[in-house]
Every structure is written in structure tokens, then in C-alpha cells.
Design a protein around this motif. Structure first.
Motif, PDB file in Angstrom:
ATOM      1  N   SER A   1      51.270  54.624  27.467  1.00 55.02           N
ATOM      2  CA  SER A   1      51.191  53.597  26.627  1.00 55.02           C
ATOM      3  C   SER A   1      50.062  52.835  26.964  1.00 55.02           C
ATOM      4  CB  SER A   1      52.328  52.468  26.256  1.00 55.02           C
ATOM      5  OG  SER A   1      53.535  53.359  25.645  1.00 55.02           O
ATOM      6  N   ALA A   2      50.011  52.526  28.563  1.00 51.99           N
ATOM      7  CA  ALA A   2      48.910  51.713  29.075  1.00 51.99           C
ATOM      8  C   ALA A   2      47.600  52.708  29.075  1.00 51.99           C
ATOM      9  CB  ALA A   2      49.391  51.843  30.616  1.00 51.99           C
ATOM     10  N   ALA A   3      47.656  53.874  29.022  1.00 54.14           N
ATOM     11  CA  ALA A   3      46.284  54.650  28.974  1.00 54.14           C
ATOM     12  C   ALA A   3      45.814  54.539  27.438  1.00 54.14           C
ATOM     13  CB  ALA A   3      46.678  56.092  29.257  1.00 54.14           C
ATOM     14  N   GLY A   4      46.648  54.636  26.662  1.00 54.98           N
ATOM     15  CA  GLY A   4      46.414  54.357  25.117  1.00 54.98           C
ATOM     16  C   GLY A   4      45.662  53.096  24.892  1.00 54.98           C
ATOM     17  N   CYS A   5      46.181  52.015  25.375  1.00 57.17           N
ATOM     18  CA  CYS A   5      45.908  50.517  25.370  1.00 57.17           C
ATOM     19  C   CYS A   5      44.575  50.455  26.058  1.00 57.17           C
ATOM     20  CB  CYS A   5      46.875  49.626  26.039  1.00 57.17           C
ATOM     21  SG  CYS A   5      48.412  49.267  25.187  1.00 57.17           S
ATOM     22  N   TYR A   6      44.219  51.193  27.074  1.00 58.88           N
ATOM     23  CA  TYR A   6      42.973  51.116  27.750  1.00 58.88           C
ATOM     24  C   TYR A   6      41.819  51.670  26.888  1.00 58.88           C
ATOM     25  CZ  TYR A   6      39.394  52.048  31.291  1.00 58.88           C
ATOM     26  OH  TYR A   6      38.104  52.190  31.830  1.00 58.88           O
ATOM     27  N   THR A   7      42.230  52.829  26.348  1.00 62.09           N
ATOM     28  CA  THR A   7      41.275  53.600  25.435  1.00 62.09           C
ATOM     29  C   THR A   7      40.811  52.708  24.192  1.00 62.09           C
ATOM     30  OG1 THR A   7      42.161  55.602  26.041  1.00 62.09           O
ATOM     31  CG2 THR A   7      40.970  55.532  24.233  1.00 62.09           C
TER      32      THR A   7
ATOM     33  N   LEU B   1      42.254  41.412  33.296  1.00 61.26           N
ATOM     34  CA  LEU B   1      41.246  41.452  34.072  1.00 61.26           C
ATOM     35  C   LEU B   1      39.883  42.240  33.394  1.00 61.26           C
ATOM     36  CD1 LEU B   1      42.670  41.454  37.626  1.00 61.26           C
ATOM     37  CD2 LEU B   1      41.818  39.354  36.674  1.00 61.26           C
ATOM     38  N   LEU B   2      40.266  43.325  33.164  1.00 61.69           N
ATOM     39  CA  LEU B   2      39.109  44.260  32.682  1.00 61.69           C
ATOM     40  C   LEU B   2      38.762  43.830  31.263  1.00 61.69           C
ATOM     41  CD1 LEU B   2      37.638  46.755  32.689  1.00 61.69           C
ATOM     42  CD2 LEU B   2      39.610  47.879  31.369  1.00 61.69           C
ATOM     43  N   SER B   3      39.665  43.299  30.620  1.00 58.30           N
ATOM     44  CA  SER B   3      39.171  42.845  29.012  1.00 58.30           C
ATOM     45  C   SER B   3      38.214  41.502  29.431  1.00 58.30           C
ATOM     46  CB  SER B   3      40.487  42.523  28.256  1.00 58.30           C
ATOM     47  OG  SER B   3      41.197  43.537  28.033  1.00 58.30           O
ATOM     48  N   ALA B   4      38.892  40.568  30.256  1.00 58.84           N
ATOM     49  CA  ALA B   4      38.321  39.211  30.574  1.00 58.84           C
ATOM     50  C   ALA B   4      36.824  39.428  30.944  1.00 58.84           C
ATOM     51  CB  ALA B   4      39.093  38.393  31.622  1.00 58.84           C
ATOM     52  N   GLY B   5      36.681  40.545  31.837  1.00 58.46           N
ATOM     53  CA  GLY B   5      35.476  40.709  32.500  1.00 58.46           C
ATOM     54  C   GLY B   5      34.264  41.210  31.424  1.00 58.46           C
ATOM     55  N   LYS B   6      34.775  42.085  30.381  1.00 58.11           N
ATOM     56  CA  LYS B   6      34.315  42.585  29.350  1.00 58.11           C
ATOM     57  C   LYS B   6      33.605  41.588  28.482  1.00 58.11           C
ATOM     58  CE  LYS B   6      35.327  47.737  29.635  1.00 58.11           C
ATOM     59  NZ  LYS B   6      34.047  48.224  29.558  1.00 58.11           N
ATOM     60  N   LEU B   7      34.667  40.795  28.114  1.00 62.37           N
ATOM     61  CA  LEU B   7      34.227  39.776  26.899  1.00 62.37           C
ATOM     62  C   LEU B   7      33.175  38.671  27.555  1.00 62.37           C
ATOM     63  CD1 LEU B   7      37.696  39.012  25.616  1.00 62.37           C
ATOM     64  CD2 LEU B   7      35.846  39.763  24.369  1.00 62.37           C
ATOM     65  N   ALA B   8      33.527  38.540  29.023  1.00 69.15           N
ATOM     66  CA  ALA B   8      32.750  37.602  29.539  1.00 69.15           C
ATOM     67  C   ALA B   8      31.128  38.116  30.005  1.00 69.15           C
ATOM     68  CB  ALA B   8      33.153  36.784  30.787  1.00 69.15           C
ATOM     69  N   GLY B   9      30.968  39.366  29.686  1.00 67.54           N
ATOM     70  CA  GLY B   9      29.937  40.135  30.077  1.00 67.54           C
ATOM     71  C   GLY B   9      29.609  40.261  31.561  1.00 67.54           C
ATOM     72  N   GLU B  10      30.667  40.325  32.310  1.00 64.42           N
ATOM     73  CA  GLU B  10      30.755  40.242  33.979  1.00 64.42           C
ATOM     74  C   GLU B  10      30.657  41.447  34.221  1.00 64.42           C
ATOM     75  OE1 GLU B  10      29.984  39.209  37.230  1.00 64.42           O
ATOM     76  OE2 GLU B  10      30.625  37.647  35.830  1.00 64.42           O
TER      77      GLU B  10
ATOM     78  N   LEU C   1      38.141  31.314  32.506  1.00 64.48           N
ATOM     79  CA  LEU C   1      38.618  30.590  31.210  1.00 64.48           C
ATOM     80  C   LEU C   1      38.969  31.912  30.285  1.00 64.48           C
ATOM     81  CD1 LEU C   1      36.108  27.735  30.828  1.00 64.48           C
ATOM     82  CD2 LEU C   1      38.576  27.640  31.709  1.00 64.48           C
ATOM     83  N   VAL C   2      38.197  32.767  30.250  1.00 62.61           N
ATOM     84  CA  VAL C   2      38.249  33.965  29.469  1.00 62.61           C
ATOM     85  C   VAL C   2      39.576  34.865  29.693  1.00 62.61           C
ATOM     86  CG1 VAL C   2      37.491  36.158  28.448  1.00 62.61           C
ATOM     87  CG2 VAL C   2      35.874  34.327  28.801  1.00 62.61           C
ATOM     88  N   PHE C   3      39.820  34.906  30.975  1.00 66.05           N
ATOM     89  CA  PHE C   3      41.090  35.714  31.611  1.00 66.05           C
ATOM     90  C   PHE C   3      42.265  34.944  31.173  1.00 66.05           C
ATOM     91  CE2 PHE C   3      44.386  35.855  34.749  1.00 66.05           C
ATOM     92  CZ  PHE C   3      44.926  37.108  34.814  1.00 66.05           C
TER      93      PHE C   3
ATOM     94  N   THR D   1      49.573  47.457  35.891  1.00 65.62           N
ATOM     95  CA  THR D   1      48.748  48.010  34.788  1.00 65.62           C
ATOM     96  C   THR D   1      48.154  46.890  33.697  1.00 65.62           C
ATOM     97  OG1 THR D   1      49.896  49.921  34.876  1.00 65.62           O
ATOM     98  CG2 THR D   1      48.601  49.821  32.736  1.00 65.62           C
ATOM     99  N   VAL D   2      49.204  45.939  33.321  1.00 65.12           N
ATOM    100  CA  VAL D   2      49.010  44.953  32.374  1.00 65.12           C
ATOM    101  C   VAL D   2      47.763  44.269  32.809  1.00 65.12           C
ATOM    102  CG1 VAL D   2      49.884  42.886  31.313  1.00 65.12           C
ATOM    103  CG2 VAL D   2      51.164  45.177  31.077  1.00 65.12           C
ATOM    104  N   ASN D   3      48.283  43.555  34.050  1.00 63.31           N
ATOM    105  CA  ASN D   3      47.172  42.880  34.888  1.00 63.31           C
ATOM    106  C   ASN D   3      45.698  43.275  35.029  1.00 63.31           C
ATOM    107  OD1 ASN D   3      48.981  40.588  35.286  1.00 63.31           O
ATOM    108  ND2 ASN D   3      49.719  41.448  37.385  1.00 63.31           N
ATOM    109  N   TYR D   4      45.539  44.450  35.291  1.00 67.55           N
ATOM    110  CA  TYR D   4      44.438  45.138  35.354  1.00 67.55           C
ATOM    111  C   TYR D   4      43.768  45.090  33.760  1.00 67.55           C
ATOM    112  CZ  TYR D   4      40.816  48.807  36.141  1.00 67.55           C
ATOM    113  OH  TYR D   4      39.604  49.307  36.275  1.00 67.55           O
ATOM    114  N   LEU D   5      44.505  45.517  32.842  1.00 68.16           N
ATOM    115  CA  LEU D   5      43.923  45.534  31.480  1.00 68.16           C
ATOM    116  C   LEU D   5      43.087  44.170  31.044  1.00 68.16           C
ATOM    117  CD1 LEU D   5      46.023  47.935  29.678  1.00 68.16           C
ATOM    118  CD2 LEU D   5      43.857  48.532  30.357  1.00 68.16           C
TER     119      LEU D   5
END
Length: 284
Positions: A131-137, A21-30, A88-90, A15-19
Motif C-alpha cells: 500500500s505504501a509503494a502504491g501511495c508513493y507511486t 516529508l517527501l510530499s511537503a518537499g515537492k510541494l514547496a519546491g525544495e 508550514l507545508v509539512f 513510511t507515512v512520515n517519509y511520504l
């Protein structure tokens, strides 16, 4: 003695790794491919579980950790031309998150712990998932808000070819430097599927031609668009050299500014993960 439940350890790290990776992709505009993000996160979860088995201590070596991180990124974003940037963002996001967990631990928090690069929690599994669902939201709301461009950056582009016109929501991006190698003029990059109505039925490039621009150019060069089509070379992070199929429009108007007969490059993939724009152009 601390008791570690392998299933909870795997699920938490997945769950943490998915979040991350997801955050890095969104920040990098991927562009986000959820299945491959899940595969990368699962690899990280398996690594965290494997470390707990007897005789697997060598996996804690920094080089092993780095190799797993790189493998996760290759699974999640290996097809991206901007792999270096998202990597690099990840690593930056991961370091920031790990620092936050360490700071909470120093303040006496015991909900989530980090040791040897592996996350563990003594909380109930259902509480972890909630908690993971809350963090994702929260991450979705924060990054969606941060990804919204101001009205001055987003403009409507009208592309005309003969008597046909197509309107596109266009991002004016100062980092977009693709130009016509012959004239040196700026190039409008648009999602190929958004330009289908610009061409007479059966005469425009299909998805195969967009993903195989050289072969597509040969196939379409004998048709009505033959003289208008170009192969446009480009460079990007992670791509030594590539080509885009481009068409010479009769006119392109961005906002209230008439730009004349620009080249319009046809991207085989979306130009924006969030879908808030369908074309890119350099600073006007």
C-alpha cells in the motif's frame, strides 16, 4: 485488548512520515535529500514505538509531539534556506492526511487508524508495504504532473561571455525578485556547474568557490575574470543574509528577448529539484 507489534508500528509510521516529508518537499519546491528524509522519518517511527512502552505516556503531550515534528523537519530540511516554508507545508499536509484517515474511519474503514498522532494498522505487514509503494507511486505521478510548468514559463536563455555561449532552460518566475543592487536590473540565477563551458579552462569558479563566494571572489579577482566578478547579496526564508558569486555576462537573451549585459549569479546547488530548469529569472 489490542495487541500492538512494535516493528510493524515503527515501519508503518516511518513510511507515512517519509511520504509526508517527501510530499511537503515537492510541494514547496525544495531540494530532496533522500537519506536525510529517511532519517527524519525514522525519528518519527522511533517516537511512535517509544510511546507504547510503559512510563512513556508523557511523550503524548502536545509540546512533545511538536518537538518531534520540528526535529524531523530539521533532520530532513535543516540545510534548506526555505525551512520555514517547507515546515508550514509539512504541517499542512500532515493535518490534511490525518483528516483523511479520520474521515475514512468514520465511514467504517479499518485499514489505517490514527490515535494520538500515531498511525497503526491491523493489516498484514506485506500489505502495508504494498500500500505504501502504491501511495508513493500515486504521489510521485500527481506531484510530477503538478510541477510541470507551461511552455510560456519555461524559456531558453543564451548567456554569452566573449565568444563562448551557454544555453539554459530558464523558468520565468514572478516570485524571483533578486536584482543588481547597483543598477536595479534583474539577475539571472543559474546552476554554477551548468556554466562551466562559459569560462576558459582553469579560469572559472570551481565548486569550492561557489560554496564559499567571499573566499572564491578573493581567489579569482586576480585572474582574467576579476573585473567581471561580483558578490551578490540576497535574502531568503531561513537565511538572514547570504552571498552568491556572480559574473557580468556580455549578453543574455531569454526566449527572443535581448536583455543585455546582465549579472548572472552562480548557484552552488540546483535551482530545481525535478531538473526541469537550470536557471531562474524574474518576470520579463
Amino acid at each position: 485488548m489490542t495487541v500492538v507489534y512494535i516493528d510493524e508500528l515503527f515501519l508503518l509510521n516511518l513510511t507515512v512520515n517519509y511520504l509526508l516529508l517527501l510530499s511537503a518537499g515537492k510541494l514547496a519546491g525544495e531540494r530532496l535529500r533522500r537519506l536525510w528524509l529517511g532519517a527524519g522519518a525514522a525519528l518519527g517511527g522511533l517516537y511512535a514505538a517509544a510511546v507504547c512502552f510503559p512510563g512513556m505516556g508523557f511523550l503524548l503531550h502536545p509540546l512533545c509531539k511538536l518537538a518531534v515534528g520540528v526535529a524531523m523537519l530539521l533532520l530532513a530540511y535543516g540545510r534548506s534556506p526555505r525551512l520555514l516554508r517547507v515546515s508550514l507545508v509539512f504541517f499542512g499536509v500532515s493535518a490534511a492526511f490525518g483528516g483523511g484517515v479520520f474521515a475514512i474511519a468514520l465511514l467504517g474503514g479499518r485499514g489505517l487508524t490514527l490515535k494520538n498522532g500515531i498511525f497503526y494498522s491491523g493489516m498484514d505487514l506485506r500489505l502495508i508495504l504494498l500500500s505504501a509503494a502504491g501511495c508513493y507511486t500515486l504521489l510521485t505521478l500527481v506531484f510530477r504532473r503538478g510541477a510541470v510548468h507551461t511552455p510560456r514559463e519555461l524559456r531558453t536563455a543564451v548567456v554569452r561571455l566573449g565568444e563562448r555561449t551557454v544555453s539554459l532552460v530558464t523558468l520565468v518566475d514572478t516570485g524571483h525578485t533578486l536584482t543588481d543592487p547597483v543598477s536595479g536590473r534583474m539577475v539571472l540565477v543559474a546552476e554554477g556547474r551548468k556554466l562551466e563551458d562559459l569560462f576558459p579552462p582553469g579560469s572559472g569558479p570551481d565548486p569550492w568557490a561557489l560554496t564559499h563566494p567571499v573566499e572564491g571572489m578573493e581567489k579569482l579577482s586576480q585572474g582574467a575574470l576579476g573585473r567581471r566578478l561580483r558578490l551578490l547579496p540576497y535574502r531568503a526564508v531561513g537565511v538572514e543574509c547570504g552571498f552568491l558569486l556572480a559574473v557580468r555576462a556580455d549578453s543574455v537573451r531569454v526566449g527572443g528577448e535581448e536583455l543585455g549585459d546582465l549579472l548572472v549569479a552562480l548557484s552552488p546547488t540546483p535551482v530545481s529539484d525535478g531538473g526541469n530548469c537550470t536557471a531562474l529569472i524574474g518576470a520579463l
